[in-house]
Design a protein around this motif. Structure first.
Motif, short mmCIF file in Angstrom:
data_model
loop_
_atom_site.label_atom_id
_atom_site.label_comp_id
_atom_site.label_asym_id
_atom_site.label_seq_id
_atom_site.Cartn_x
_atom_site.Cartn_y
_atom_site.Cartn_z
N THR A 62 -1.82 13.31 -44.79
CA THR A 62 -1.69 11.89 -45.08
C THR A 62 -0.64 11.73 -46.17
O THR A 62 -0.83 12.20 -47.30
CB THR A 62 -3.02 11.28 -45.55
N ASP A 86 -1.76 7.48 -40.82
CA ASP A 86 -1.77 8.63 -41.73
C ASP A 86 -0.76 8.48 -42.86
O ASP A 86 -0.14 9.45 -43.32
CB ASP A 86 -1.51 9.93 -40.97
N ARG A 409 4.33 15.22 -42.30
CA ARG A 409 2.93 15.48 -41.94
C ARG A 409 2.76 16.84 -41.27
O ARG A 409 1.72 17.49 -41.42
CB ARG A 409 2.41 14.39 -41.00
#
Length: 475
Positions: A62, A86, A409
């Protein structure tokens, strides 16, 4: 003549020019000689601390973001990011309290948690950079703050996404490179035009070999902005500050995609460049017209302005050429050129729609649709429909933001690294120097310190990512 002898022989006032070229505030020819030489020679003598090209930082499931500078452009960026899953906006910073409060309302509208607020002080951004629950600092301030905030953010352990231009001087370019290498933090210049649909299509076609070897490229920023360049008395525009240094103050929109196509810093490098500007035939006249109507503009009417059209040319280590133009004051349709000339084919984006040729005629509309279907990168196809709905210069802004978050990510290298930022931005101070020196050529620093010979071309595949989702916009 050697550059050292040429500089010694020049006889114009350096003043602001030298500050613009070197960031040192030099006031003598000798100081200018030493400062420019130091910046250029550094790439030949410096040992790279760590290669950030292709570097994959640890994955961040995140991504927590702090925004600095949330006026019109920064607010657009906050709104776009609300559509990415996210992601959490944990801090908002602007000089004006109203800008921060307005963006808090955006978070609320998307059912996001309130962010920590920073405002009311020129250096509030330092506290934001020091905030622990931030992974990425997104910078959309006026230009003069871009490099200082980016450096401080990386020193605080944060990755950086900075609006163009990431740097304004050769010294700032090197500061970004050295800080990114030392901290191992990404410094991505937010060059959205690299993600426009035609540009990224043609870059992928180049990589697939359809154009053969690209030997020449052209990019530009030609955008009629004269009417709004000076702002209004109650809200002057900061862009005006850049209009009295003769050269190219804004090269990266046209240059970025061309550099990707020609593998600059990734198999080839800029060797040297030269730059030439017209005189100013419009800006001073506009300032005087405004001054006759309002005393606020009188100081502007007394300024001397850079030329209207600037043309800079670059020769690469492999003997290829690039042309970059800048003009924001003449009556001209919007144009970024995006011309690529290869040994088997070529392309030209403007006037739109973009066109591709494999001979002396452009291909048909039907063939263009076939090429788009076959060679649009998978990364773009993956997110294109959503990007066109969310928007941001037709969708390219959202593709850029989404791609950056997807890479962070998944622990993947970013498409644009700090060497791209430094090299593309270096055209500005180098063009100032060349214009002031009767268009004499000047070396372009090698910010990769030789690693361009082994760096790989930008990878436009999903690379195992693509799992970053999007959320629907609220009604």
């Amino acid at each position: 003549m050697q550059r050292r002898d040429f500089i010694k022989g020049t006889s114009f006032g350096f003043g602001a020019l030298l500050a613009g070229v070197t960031g040192t505030g030099c006031t003598s020819v000798k100081e200018a000689e030493e400062a420019v030489s130091k910046a250029v020679e550094k790439g030949k003598n410096r040992k790279q601390n760590f290669n950030m090209c292709g570097y994959a930082a640890p994955a961040i499931p995140t991504v927590r973001i702090g925004y600095v500078g949330i006026g019109s452009r920064g607010s657009w960026a906050v709104t776009r990011m609300m559509n990415v899953k996210d992601v959490e906006i944990t801090a908002l910073c602007d000089l004006r309290e109203k800008a921060v409060k307005d963006n808090q309302k955006t978070l609320e509208r998307f059912n996001r948690r309130p962010a920590k607020e920073y405002f009311g002080d020129d250096y509030s951004w330092k506290k934001l950079c020091e905030q622990e629950d931030i992974d990425l600092v997104y910078i959309a301030t006026p230009w003069k703050w871009h490099t200082p905030i980016a450096i401080y953010a990386m020193e605080c352990g944060k990755h950086v996404a900075v609006e163009v231009p990431a740097a304004g001087t050769l010294e700032e370019c090197w500061q970004l490179v050295e800080t990114s290498e030392r901290t191992k933090r990404h410094c991505m210049q937010l060059e959205n035009c690299c993600y426009d649909f035609f540009e990224i299509l043609t870059v992928n076609m180049v990589q697939k070999g359809l154009f053969g070897e690209v030997i020449h490229g052209e990019g530009a920023y030609i955008h009629e902005l004269l009417s709004g360049m000076f702002g209004e008395p109650q809200w002057p525009t900061w862009r005006w500050d850049e209009n009295h240094k003769s050269g190219n103050p804004y090269p990266t929109h046209g240059l970025g995609p061309v550099c990707w196509a020609m593998n600059i810093n990734r198999g080839d490098k800029m060797e040297y460049m030269t730059s030439m500007s017209t005189n100013d035939f419009l800006m001073e006249a506009k300032a005087k017209e405004l001054a006759a109507q309002n005393d606020y503009y009188k100081p502007m009417a007394e300024m001397k302005y850079r030329g209207n059209m600037n043309t800079s040319t670059v020769r690469t280590a492999k003997g290829k050429t690039i042309m970059i133009q800048h003009d924001v004051s003449t009556p001209h349709p919007y144009d970024r050129l995006h011309v690529l000339t290869g040994t088997k084919g070529s392309c030209r984006k403007f006037p739109e729609p973009g066109k591709i040729a494999f001979g002396d005629n452009f291909v048909s509309e039907e063939k263009m649709r076939e090429l788009e279907e076959q060679y649009t990168p998978e990364m773009v196809k993956h997110i294109a429909d959503v990007a066109k709905v969310i928007g941001g210069h037709g969708g390219m802004d959202f593709i850029m933001d989404w791609r950056m978050i997807d890479c962070l990510r998944n622990g993947l290298p970013l498409d644009m690294d700090v060497y791209d930022a430094a090299t593309w931005c270096s055209i500005t101070p180098l063009s100032y120097w060349s214009v002031a020196n009767r268009s004499n050529s000047i070396d372009v620093p090698d910010f990769t310190c030789g690693s361009w010979q082994k760096n790989k071309p930008v990878d436009l595949t999903l690379r195992g990512g693509g799992n970053t989702g999007v959320v629907e916009q609220p009604k």
